[in-house]
Design a protein around this motif. Structure first.
Motif, PDB file in Angstrom:
ATOM      1  N   GLN A 416     -13.462   9.436   9.920  1.00  0.00           N
ATOM      2  CA  GLN A 416     -13.043   8.879  11.196  1.00  0.00           C
ATOM      3  C   GLN A 416     -12.165   7.642  11.036  1.00  0.00           C
ATOM      4  O   GLN A 416     -11.312   7.365  11.872  1.00  0.00           O
ATOM      5  N   GLU A 417     -12.346   6.895   9.955  1.00  0.00           N
ATOM      6  CA  GLU A 417     -11.503   5.731   9.719  1.00  0.00           C
ATOM      7  C   GLU A 417     -10.298   6.175   8.893  1.00  0.00           C
ATOM      8  O   GLU A 417     -10.370   6.301   7.686  1.00  0.00           O
ATOM      9  N   ALA A 418      -9.191   6.412   9.583  1.00  0.00           N
ATOM     10  CA  ALA A 418      -8.008   6.947   8.928  1.00  0.00           C
ATOM     11  C   ALA A 418      -7.318   5.864   8.104  1.00  0.00           C
ATOM     12  O   ALA A 418      -7.201   4.718   8.541  1.00  0.00           O
ATOM     13  N   TYR A 419      -6.868   6.241   6.929  1.00  0.00           N
ATOM     14  CA  TYR A 419      -6.225   5.298   6.011  1.00  0.00           C
ATOM     15  C   TYR A 419      -4.716   5.436   6.119  1.00  0.00           C
ATOM     16  O   TYR A 419      -4.163   6.526   5.962  1.00  0.00           O
ATOM     17  N   VAL A 420      -4.047   4.315   6.408  1.00  0.00           N
ATOM     18  CA  VAL A 420      -2.594   4.250   6.448  1.00  0.00           C
ATOM     19  C   VAL A 420      -2.167   3.134   5.508  1.00  0.00           C
ATOM     20  O   VAL A 420      -2.663   2.009   5.618  1.00  0.00           O
ATOM     21  N   PHE A 421      -1.273   3.436   4.582  1.00  0.00           N
ATOM     22  CA  PHE A 421      -0.876   2.438   3.593  1.00  0.00           C
ATOM     23  C   PHE A 421       0.533   1.931   3.880  1.00  0.00           C
ATOM     24  O   PHE A 421       1.292   2.542   4.658  1.00  0.00           O
ATOM     25  N   ALA A 422       0.868   0.815   3.261  1.00  0.00           N
ATOM     26  CA  ALA A 422       2.194   0.233   3.440  1.00  0.00           C
ATOM     27  C   ALA A 422       3.236   1.133   2.800  1.00  0.00           C
ATOM     28  O   ALA A 422       3.126   1.510   1.642  1.00  0.00           O
ATOM     29  N   GLY A 423       4.249   1.482   3.559  1.00  0.00           N
ATOM     30  CA  GLY A 423       5.287   2.400   3.100  1.00  0.00           C
ATOM     31  C   GLY A 423       5.971   3.003   4.297  1.00  0.00           C
ATOM     32  O   GLY A 423       5.780   2.576   5.452  1.00  0.00           O
ATOM     33  N   THR A 424       6.778   4.010   4.058  1.00  0.00           N
ATOM     34  CA  THR A 424       7.434   4.683   5.169  1.00  0.00           C
ATOM     35  C   THR A 424       6.489   5.701   5.800  1.00  0.00           C
ATOM     36  O   THR A 424       5.478   6.092   5.205  1.00  0.00           O
ATOM     37  N   LEU A 425       6.834   6.116   7.005  1.00  0.00           N
ATOM     38  CA  LEU A 425       6.043   7.144   7.677  1.00  0.00           C
ATOM     39  C   LEU A 425       6.077   8.446   6.880  1.00  0.00           C
ATOM     40  O   LEU A 425       5.057   9.144   6.775  1.00  0.00           O
ATOM     41  N   TRP A 426       7.227   8.763   6.293  1.00  0.00           N
ATOM     42  CA  TRP A 426       7.344   9.981   5.484  1.00  0.00           C
ATOM     43  C   TRP A 426       6.380   9.935   4.293  1.00  0.00           C
ATOM     44  O   TRP A 426       5.703  10.915   4.000  1.00  0.00           O
ATOM     45  N   GLU A 427       6.309   8.807   3.617  1.00  0.00           N
ATOM     46  CA  GLU A 427       5.400   8.676   2.479  1.00  0.00           C
ATOM     47  C   GLU A 427       3.946   8.821   2.909  1.00  0.00           C
ATOM     48  O   GLU A 427       3.130   9.415   2.198  1.00  0.00           O
ATOM     49  N   ASN A 428       3.609   8.294   4.066  1.00  0.00           N
ATOM     50  CA  ASN A 428       2.249   8.433   4.571  1.00  0.00           C
ATOM     51  C   ASN A 428       1.921   9.875   4.934  1.00  0.00           C
ATOM     52  O   ASN A 428       0.824  10.361   4.649  1.00  0.00           O
ATOM     53  N   LEU A 429       2.865  10.570   5.546  1.00  0.00           N
ATOM     54  CA  LEU A 429       2.602  11.937   5.986  1.00  0.00           C
ATOM     55  C   LEU A 429       2.553  12.904   4.817  1.00  0.00           C
ATOM     56  O   LEU A 429       1.764  13.864   4.824  1.00  0.00           O
ATOM     57  N   THR A 430       3.374  12.708   3.798  1.00  0.00           N
ATOM     58  CA  THR A 430       3.500  13.667   2.688  1.00  0.00           C
ATOM     59  C   THR A 430       2.725  13.229   1.457  1.00  0.00           C
ATOM     60  O   THR A 430       2.954  13.759   0.366  1.00  0.00           O
ATOM     61  N   TYR A 431       1.793  12.301   1.614  1.00  0.00           N
ATOM     62  CA  TYR A 431       1.071  11.763   0.458  1.00  0.00           C
ATOM     63  C   TYR A 431       0.342  12.857  -0.318  1.00  0.00           C
ATOM     64  O   TYR A 431       0.307  12.851  -1.545  1.00  0.00           O
ATOM     65  N   LEU A 432      -0.269  13.824   0.380  1.00  0.00           N
ATOM     66  CA  LEU A 432      -1.019  14.891  -0.281  1.00  0.00           C
ATOM     67  C   LEU A 432      -0.142  16.090  -0.631  1.00  0.00           C
ATOM     68  O   LEU A 432      -0.607  17.011  -1.309  1.00  0.00           O
ATOM     69  N   ALA A 433       1.099  16.104  -0.164  1.00  0.00           N
ATOM     70  CA  ALA A 433       2.025  17.203  -0.459  1.00  0.00           C
ATOM     71  C   ALA A 433       3.412  16.613  -0.648  1.00  0.00           C
ATOM     72  O   ALA A 433       4.296  16.768   0.199  1.00  0.00           O
ATOM     73  N   GLY A 459      11.395   7.423  13.562  1.00  0.00           N
ATOM     74  CA  GLY A 459      11.686   8.451  12.576  1.00  0.00           C
ATOM     75  C   GLY A 459      10.842   8.332  11.321  1.00  0.00           C
ATOM     76  O   GLY A 459      10.040   7.403  11.164  1.00  0.00           O
ATOM     77  N   TYR A 460      11.057   9.283  10.411  1.00  0.00           N
ATOM     78  CA  TYR A 460      10.225   9.358   9.210  1.00  0.00           C
ATOM     79  C   TYR A 460      10.456   8.204   8.239  1.00  0.00           C
ATOM     80  O   TYR A 460       9.564   7.863   7.462  1.00  0.00           O
ATOM     81  N   GLU A 461      11.628   7.608   8.249  1.00  0.00           N
ATOM     82  CA  GLU A 461      11.927   6.538   7.300  1.00  0.00           C
ATOM     83  C   GLU A 461      11.499   5.165   7.804  1.00  0.00           C
ATOM     84  O   GLU A 461      11.737   4.153   7.133  1.00  0.00           O
ATOM     85  N   ALA A 462      10.875   5.129   8.955  1.00  0.00           N
ATOM     86  CA  ALA A 462      10.424   3.855   9.503  1.00  0.00           C
ATOM     87  C   ALA A 462       9.272   3.303   8.662  1.00  0.00           C
ATOM     88  O   ALA A 462       8.418   4.056   8.174  1.00  0.00           O
TER      89      ALA A 462
END
Length: 596
Positions: A416-433, A459-462
Motif C-alpha cells: 500500500q505504501e508505493a515507492y517513488v524514487f528521484a528520477g524521471t517519470l519514465w525511469e519510475n514507470l519502467t524500473y521493473l522492465a 510527460g515521461y521525461e519530467a
C-alpha cells in the motif's frame, strides 16, 4: 582469513591498471630515497672533505630538488589511491547489503539481521580506511626500500651485505607472525561483539532481571564474556613483541652493522662519504619506512583482514543459501498452498495456521478480513517474501522460494505504501522492465488510468519528486510499474487504497484483464465483487467461496459487507469505471481515507 585474501586478490585482478598507475607514481616517489645517500656521499667526498663547501652545498641542493619531485609524486599517488580504494568500498557495501537482506529474508523465526547494519555502516568504513592505509604503507615501503637498496648498490655492492640480510630476516619474522596476529585480532573483535551484545541485552531487560532476582546469573554470564575479551586482548598484546623484534632486526641491526663494519669497509677502499651515505640510506630511508610498514600493517592491516573476513562470511552465506532451493520455471500461473503455517516468532501464536488453497491459472482472488487478520502476511507468503514455518507455497508447481527474487518475471507484490524514487517519470514507470517499448508504456498508462497524472507532470521525461505527489498518485506510478513486466502472478496488498472507487475499479479491472493470476487484498466491497472468489481471513481460520456463498455461510463476511455499506466504503453495485479526475487520486487538499 581465506575469504579476506580472496577479496583482496579479486580487487587486485580487477584493477590492475589502477595499481600499475599507482606503482608508477611510487617509482617517481622513490627518487629522493634513491638519491639521498648517493648525494650525501658526493657532498662529503667531493665537497666538504675536499675543502669545497660550495660543491657540498650544491649536492645538497640536488637532494632538495629531489625532495620536491618526491612530494609531487606523493600527491599524485595519494589522488590515485581513490581509484583503488573506492571501488572496493562499493563492492563491500553491495556484498553486505545483499547478504543482510538474504539473511533477514530467511529468518522467519528470529529477528532480522540487525548486525548487518553495523557491518554496513561501521565495518565497511573500517575496511575502506584500513585498505587505504595498508596500500599507502606498502607502496611507501616498497618505494623507499627499492630506492635505498639501489642507492647502496651504486655506492658499493659490499654495503648490501650489511643491510639486505637483516632486512629480509626482519620482514620474514613479521610476515610469519602476521597470520597469528590476525587470528588474535579476530578473537578480540569477536569478544568485543559478544560483550556489546551482552551489554545491550542486560540494559534492555534490566527491570526484568531485577524483578526475577537474576542479578547473579546475569553478572556471571556477562563476566565470562568480559574475561574472554580481556584474555584475547592480552594475547594480542603479547604478539606486539614480534613486531618490535622484527623492527629491531630489520631496521636497527643494519645500522649497527654498517657502523661496526666501517673500518673494514674503509680498508677495502670504500670512502667515508659512501659509509655516511649508507648510514643515510638506512636511518632516513629503510628504518622509517619499515617502522611505518610494521606499525601500519600490524594495526590497519590486521583490522583489514578481520573486517574483510567478517564481510566475506556474509557474502558466503548469501552464495550458499540458494543451493538448497529447487530450481525451475512455473508451468502456468496457478497458485497452491499446502498446510501453510506462519508466525513472526517461534514462541508466538501463528498468524496463519495450516492454510490450504488452490487458485486456477488466471483466477482473480480477493482477500478480506479485519485489520490484523493476516492479509499482508498471506500476500507476503505467496510472493515468497516470507518463508512459512511449515507447509509450502508453489507457483505453477514450483516453490516460490526458488524463483528469482531479483526480477519481476514471475510475480509482483505491490504494497500500500508505493515507492517513488528521484528520477524521471519514465525511469519510475519502467524500473521493473527497463527494455520495454514506448507503446507498451502508453498502453499500461491508459489501462491503469494514469494518463492524467502523466499529462499533469509534463510527460515521461519530467522529474519526479515523491514528496510532491499525493499518496494516490504514488500508487498509480507503482501500479503502472507493476503492470509492465510479464509476471504470472500479481498481488495487490492494499495497493489502491488511496484511489477513489472509480479509479480503483479501473486499475483492478486492468490487472484482471491482464494474463496471469491476480490476488487483491480488498478494502472495499466493490473489490470483492469483482473477484472470482473471496477468501475471508479471521485469525488462523479461513473461509473461501464466491460472494454469494460467503454471504450465506460466513457471519464475518456479512459483518464486513455491512461495515463497508454503512461506512460508505463503496456500493455493492459499483462496477463502472469512468475516467477519474486528477488521475483518480485524492490530491493533498482532501484528506484520504486511511487504508485498512
Amino acid at each position: 582469513m581465506t575469504g579476506a585474501a580472496g577479496l583482496l586478490r579479486s580487487s587486485l585482478r580487477r584493477r590492475r591498471r589502477e595499481f600499475l598507475r599507482l606503482a608508477g607514481w611510487s617509482l617517481i616517489q622513490a627518487v629522493p630515497a634513491f638519491l639521498s645517500g648517493w648525494v650525501v656521499a658526493r657532498a662529503v667526498d667531493e665537497g666538504f672533505l675536499a675543502g669545497r663547501a660550495g660543491t657540498g652545498f650544491a649536492w645538497l641542493g640536488v637532494l632538495a630538488v629531489a625532495a620536491v619531485v618526491g612530494a609531487w609524486a606523493t600527491r599524485h599517488a595519494t589522488l590515485g589511491l581513490a581509484a583503488v580504494v573506492e571501488p572496493l568500498r562499493d563492492e563491500l557495501v553491495s556484498m553486505v547489503a545483499s547478504g543482510t537482506l538474504h539473511r533477514s529474508a530467511r529468518r522467519t523465526d528470529r529477528p532480522a539481521d540487525t548486525g548487518g547494519v553495523a557491518r554496513l555502516t561501521e565495518q565497511v568504513e573500517i575496511a575502506r580506511e584500513a585498505y587505504a592505509a595498508v596500500v599507502m604503507f606498502v607502496q611507501g615501503f616498497a618505494a623507499s626500500s627499492v630506492g635505498a637498496l639501489l642507492g647502496l648498490a651504486t655506492l658499493d655492492p659490499a654495503l648490501l651485505l650489511f643491510v639486505l640480510p637483516p632486512l629480509l630476516v626482519g620482514l620474514g619474522l613479521f610476515a610469519g607472525a602476521l597470520r597469528a596476529m590476525a587470528a588474535r585480532q579476530r578473537e578480540v573483535a569477536l569478544a568485543d561483539e559478544r560483550v556489546a551484545g551482552t551489554a545491550s541485552e542486560v540494559t534492555g531487560g534490566l527491570r526484568d532481571v531485577v524483578a526475577c532476582g537474576a542479578e547473579d546469573v546475569v553478572r556471571e554470564r556477562a563476566g565470562r564474556h568480559i574475561d574472554a575479551s580481556a584474555r584475547a586482548t592480552r594475547a594480542l598484546a603479547r604478539m606486539t613483541a614480534v613486531r618490535t623484534a622484527s623492527l629491531a632486526v630489520g631496521g636497527w641491526l643494519p645500522l649497527v652493522l654498517v657502523l661496526a663494519g666501517a673500518p673494514w669497509l674503509v680498508q677495502r677502499g670504500v670512502t667515508a662519504g659512501a659509509v655516511l651515505g649508507a648510514v643515510t640510506y638506512v636511518s632516513q630511508g629503510l628504518q622509517p619506512s619499515l617502522q611505518e610498514l610494521v606499525s601500519g600493517v600490524g594495526d590497519s592491516g590486521l583490522w583489514l583482514l578481520v573486517t574483510l573476513g567478517r564481510i566475506a562470511e556474509v557474502a558466503e552465506g548469501q552464495r550458499t543459501a540458494p543451493a538448497s532451493r529447487e530450481p525451475g520455471h512455473p508451468r502456468d500461473a496457478g497458485v497452491e498452498l499446502r498446510g501453510v503455517t506462519f508466525g513472526y516468532a517461534r514462541s508466538a501464536e501463528p498468524v496463519i495456521d495450516g492454510l490450504d488453497l488452490a487458485l486456477r491459472p488466471g483466477e482473480h482472488l480477493a482477500v478480506v478480513g479485519p485489520s490484523g487478520a493476516g492479509k499482508s502476511t498471506f500476500t507476503a507468503l505467496v510472493a515468497g517474501v516470507l518463508t512459512p514455518r511449515s507447509g509450502g507455497v508453489r507457483l505453477g508447481g514450483v516453490p516460490v522460494a526458488s524463483l528469482d527474487g531479483a526480477t519481476a518475471r514471475h510475480r509482483v507484490l505491490i504494497p500500500q505504501e508505493a515507492y517513488v524514487f528521484a528520477g524521471t517519470l519514465w525511469e519510475n514507470l519502467t524500473y521493473l522492465a527497463p527494455d520495454v517499448a514506448a507503446a507498451a508504456v502508453d498502453e499500461a498508462v491508459d489501462e491503469v488510468g494514469a494518463r492524467p497524472l502523466v499529462d499533469r507532470l509534463g510527460g515521461y521525461e519530467a522529474a519526479v519528486d515523491g514528496q510532491r505527489l499525493s499518496a494516490g498518485e504514488r500508487q498509480l506510478v507503482a501500479l503502472v510499474r507493476s503492470y509492465l513486466p510479464p509476471a504470472e502472478l500479481v498481488l495487490l496488498d492494499e495497493a489502491t487504497c488511496h484511489l477513489d472507487p472509480a479509479a480503483e475499479a479501473r486499475a483492478e479491472e486492468a490487472f484482471a484483464r491482464r494474463p496471469g493470476t491476480l490476488i487483491v487484498c480488498a478494502h472495499r466491497i466493490s473489490s470483492a465483487l469483482r473477484a472470482d472468489r473471496v477468501m475471508v481471513l479471521d485469525g488462523t481460520r479461513a473461509a473461501l467461496g464466491t460472494h454469494e456463498e460467503l454471504m450465506a455461510g460466513s457471519a464475518l463476511y456479512r459483518d464486513l459487507v455491512g461495515h463497508w455499506e454503512d461506512g460508505g466504503g463503496g456500493s455493492p453495485g459499483l462496477r463502472a469505471s469512468p475516467t477519474p479526475g486528477r488521475s483518480g487520486s485524492r490530491r493533498s487538499g482532501s484528506a484520504p481515507r486511511p487504508c485498512e
